[in-house]
Design a protein around this motif. Structure first.
Motif, mmCIF file in Angstrom:
data_model
loop_
_atom_site.group_PDB
_atom_site.id
_atom_site.type_symbol
_atom_site.label_atom_id
_atom_site.label_comp_id
_atom_site.label_asym_id
_atom_site.label_seq_id
_atom_site.Cartn_x
_atom_site.Cartn_y
_atom_site.Cartn_z
ATOM 1 N N SER A 1 -16.044 4.565 -5.154
ATOM 2 C CA SER A 1 -16.508 3.212 -5.448
ATOM 3 C C SER A 1 -18.026 3.177 -5.582
ATOM 4 N N TYR B 1 -5.612 12.169 -0.495
ATOM 5 C CA TYR B 1 -4.467 11.780 0.330
ATOM 6 C C TYR B 1 -3.476 12.936 0.459
ATOM 7 N N VAL C 1 -12.215 6.870 -1.130
ATOM 8 C CA VAL C 1 -12.260 5.590 -1.849
ATOM 9 C C VAL C 1 -13.681 5.048 -1.862
ATOM 10 N N THR C 2 -14.360 5.136 -0.713
ATOM 11 C CA THR C 2 -15.728 4.632 -0.633
ATOM 12 C C THR C 2 -16.671 5.440 -1.516
ATOM 13 N N ASP D 1 -13.131 -1.324 2.188
ATOM 14 C CA ASP D 1 -13.377 -0.020 1.580
ATOM 15 C C ASP D 1 -14.862 0.320 1.570
ATOM 16 N N THR E 1 -8.978 9.886 3.125
ATOM 17 C CA THR E 1 -8.740 9.044 1.954
ATOM 18 C C THR E 1 -9.663 7.838 1.931
ATOM 19 N N ALA E 2 -9.896 7.209 3.089
ATOM 20 C CA ALA E 2 -10.793 6.051 3.135
ATOM 21 C C ALA E 2 -12.199 6.436 2.686
ATOM 22 N N THR F 1 -7.671 -2.325 -6.889
ATOM 23 C CA THR F 1 -7.229 -1.566 -5.715
ATOM 24 C C THR F 1 -8.234 -1.626 -4.570
ATOM 25 N N LEU F 2 -9.430 -2.158 -4.827
ATOM 26 C CA LEU F 2 -10.479 -2.152 -3.812
ATOM 27 C C LEU F 2 -10.445 -3.413 -2.961
ATOM 28 N N THR F 3 -10.869 -3.250 -1.717
ATOM 29 C CA THR F 3 -11.057 -4.388 -0.811
ATOM 30 C C THR F 3 -12.412 -4.224 -0.129
ATOM 31 N N ASN G 1 -8.837 9.987 -5.233
ATOM 32 C CA ASN G 1 -8.360 9.364 -3.995
ATOM 33 C C ASN G 1 -6.950 9.829 -3.650
ATOM 34 N N ARG H 1 0.825 -1.208 0.000
ATOM 35 C CA ARG H 1 0.000 0.000 0.000
ATOM 36 C C ARG H 1 0.861 1.261 0.000
#
Length: 329
Positions: free
Chosen positions: A147, A133, A143-144, A73, A139-140, A68-70, A129, A15
């Protein structure tokens, strides 16, 4: 007893490497996009040769985004639903309406007006994103937001384009929705599944993924500009003005909209960036496929401008955070 510092976990190392690569990519991204635009303008045959494959380029970009997503996220949707909801709603309300307002204010011809509105109806940009940062935003949360807005694009982008831009040109919302499913939804979900199945392997290639996005969008810009040379000569200045207004008002209204809804400083910055930065690669591809190369011109210029303005905004937010001692944690 050993006193050595434990080495970082492989995922954490990956990461961090991805973050460094993304920071470099987003820094030189505008320069590469300018080069791509110059190639498209001065060597149209090159762009015309690439043009039939723009949907493939976008699919590769979206697959890289999915990698890049998990699943964590998406956990913020449950833990912090309000800021996510505010960001996504603002994305699909503020930017389409600004696009319409700018088109009316500048009295843009139909093809360019549809292009500006389509940019506003697109989901959040993939580089937002990294900008969050750099801006010491959340940043989290970014990302959400990106997405969720991307996953909702097959529904909202065609409907909003039909409602808002339908008075300028005929809009085939069904065909547009199918294209978004094929170019966006399926690749993003595919990337997410591959990340779940082969996480360790994907961790090794994470640093390269920002460059995949940069390369993909550059190819889209070359293709779009090569088919819009006449429009650039005749209307390039007015389109640039439209893009600057659209993007800047998105940042401004995104920030103050979040603040008026009692969101904290970092959440407001995140909403600002998410609203102002659009998936212009998707907008350009859809415009070229559904309307004309001229309609894709605003998205191509937006690709260049929003990364330049995003870098400047990140610098401003970062210095503001240091000056007012905003806790980045």
């Amino acid at each position: 007893m050993s006193t050595q510092t434990p080495s970082p976990a492989p995922a954490s190392t990956a990461r961090a490497s991805e973050d460094r690569s993304a920071r470099i990519a987003v820094t030189i991204f505008p320069a590469l996009i300018l080069v791509a635009a110059a190639i498209g303008f001065f060597a149209p045959p090159v762009g015309q040769a690439l043009a039939p494959f723009t949907s493939i380029y976008l699919g590769v970009i979206m697959f890289a985004m999915g990698l890049t997503l998990t699943l964590p996220d998406f956990a913020l949707v449950v833990r912090r639903p309000l800021p996510v909801l505010i960001g996504v709603v603002a994305q699909y309300v503020i930017m389409p309406l600004i696009g319409l307002g700018v088109s009316l204010l500048l009295q843009l011809p139909p093809e360019l007006a549809v292009g500006v509105i389509l940019v506003g109806c697109a989901p959040g940009g993939t580089s937002s994103n990294v900008i969050c940062y750099l801006a010491k935003a959340d940043t989290a949360l970014s990302v959400t937001m990106t997405s969720i807005s991307t996953l909702l694009a097959p529904l909202f982008t065609p409907l909003l384009t039909l409602w808002i831009a339908g008075s300028y040109l005929p809009v085939d919302a069904g065909s547009m929705a199918l294209s978004i499913v094929q170019m966006v939804l399926i690749p993003v979900i595919g990337g997410l599944v591959v990340r779940l199945i082969a996480g360790r392997l994907v961790d090794r290639v994470l640093p390269a993924l920002p460059w995949v996005s940069v390369a993909g969008i550059s190819l889209v810009v070359v293709s779009v500009v090569s088919g819009s040379t006449e429009a650039i000569v005749s209307a390039g200045a007015i389109v640039l003005l439209a893009v600057v207004l659209h993007n800047g008002l998105g940042y401004l209204l995104g920030y103050w909209g979040a603040r008026l809804l009692r969101q904290g400083e970092r959440a407001a910055r995140t909403t600002s960036v998410e609203v102002g930065m659009q998936n212009s690669g998707l907008a350009a591809t859809l415009a070229a496929a559904s309307f004309s190369p001229a309609a894709a011109l605003p998205a191509a210029i937006f690709s260049i401008w929003h990364n330049l303005s995003g870098a400047v905004l990140a610098m401003y937010y970062r210095r503001s955070a240091d000056r007012h001692q905003v806790d980045p944690a």
